[in-house]
Write an enzyme that holds these catalytic residues in place. Structure first.
Site: not given
Length: 318
Positions: A157, A182
């Site tokens: 990501s 994350y």
């Protein structure tokens, strides 16, 4: 040494769909494992690959939910896997290897994002454990079934830019930040591809990571509506506001491209976005891969640690 982390002019773009990437490709006789292949980008990946003739094995926590999601898609089978549970990963992989079948593509698509602080395994932070360690263990345990010439694709990501690997506090024991956690897990996904490709490129097995783009999927399940309004993603009524968001099929396109495109033959260890090789990230500019997610020494260090934490390394003697 020439930097390979540069776009190749694929002819595709941010809003190319997974089906468009596969136009003209016949994947008959190919077999893919797609984690989370029944939801979000994973479901669109499953649809596209199966539509091009591939056999797809979905790894899912709920077989019932997966069956419902993929009803009507031919060439799909489902088996249970919980990436936060290394015993579940072991059982899934060993059952597949015992079947005697080979694998041409592994697409590590499942993941969690910005969840409340959660501990799994030996007290591991859940995003790092699920997004990285679970997939690390899965690929290593599947290795006897990986075909020469296969591709291993890890869905990272743009969030990787939020954090390098926090060697001094990888498990956030001194204070939890859901977005940094994350980001670290997505950096780990990219570094996994860097080192795996180094290990196996001479055998023709190549690895890639990627940013799929911004897409509304179940990945946002842990985000409050107010948080998404504040980010400018949706309005107060829940309507999409950010024009840069992609559809799920557009979001799945880059992972499908990385797994199948002949344009990538002879390449590997690279980070992709918008159906092309990504640029190197520049401060203040959107897109690209940060140096900390493409560093070979960091990748090797993470591999050694991941092998120790998971107890599996298919390349221990390599």
């Amino acid at each position: 040494m020439n930097d390979k982390q540069v776009p190749i002019g694929s002819g595709f773009g941010a809003y190319t769909t997974a089906d468009e990437v596969l136009a003209g490709l016949d994947l008959s006789g190919k077999r893919a494992i797609v984690t989370g292949g029944h939801s979000g980008l994973g479901l669109e990946t499953t649809r596209a690959l199966a539509g091009a003739g591939a056999k797809v094995i979905i790894g899912a926590r709920s077989i019932e939910a997966a069956r419902s999601a993929v009803a009507g898609i031919d060439g799909v089978e489902i088996d249970r896997i919980d990436l936060s549970d290394l015993e579940s990963v072991r059982v899934f992989a060993e059952q597949f290897v015992a079947s005697g079948r080979s694998i041409d593509m592994v697409i590590n698509s499942a993941g969690i994002m910005a969840c409340p602080e959660t501990r799994v395994g030996d007290g591991w932070e859940a995003q790092f454990a699920t997004n990285h360690l679970g997939h690390f263990a899965l690929v290593n345990r599947l290795w006897p079934a990986i075909s020469r010439g296969a591709r291993i694709v890890s869905v990272s990501s743009g969030g990787h830019r939020n954090s390098a690997i926090r060697w001094e506090d990888m498990q956030f024991e001194t204070g939890y930040d859901k977005w940094r956690a994350y980001g670290q897990s997505k950096t780990a996904n990219a570094l996994f591809a860097v080192h795996l490709d180094r290990l196996e490129r001479d055998s023709g097995i190549r690895a890639f990571s990627l940013h799929p783009g911004k897409i509304f999927t179940p990945l946002q399940r842990h985000l409050a509506k107010e948080e998404m309004v504040s980010a400018g993603w949706i309005d107060a009524d829940g309507n999409p506001m950010d024009p840069t968001f992609k559809t799920p099929s557009q979001g799945a396109a880059t992972q499908v491209w990385a797994a199948t495109s002949p344009q990538l033959d002879g390449m590997g260890g690279l980070y992709c976005e918008d159906c092309d090789i990504a640029i190197r990230a520049t401060d203040g500019e959107p897109g690209g891969v940060s140096d900390h997610a493409a560093d070979a020494e960091e990748a090797a260090r993470l591999w050694i640690l991941s092998a120790r934490l998971t107890g599996i390394d298919a390349f221990a003697a390599a």
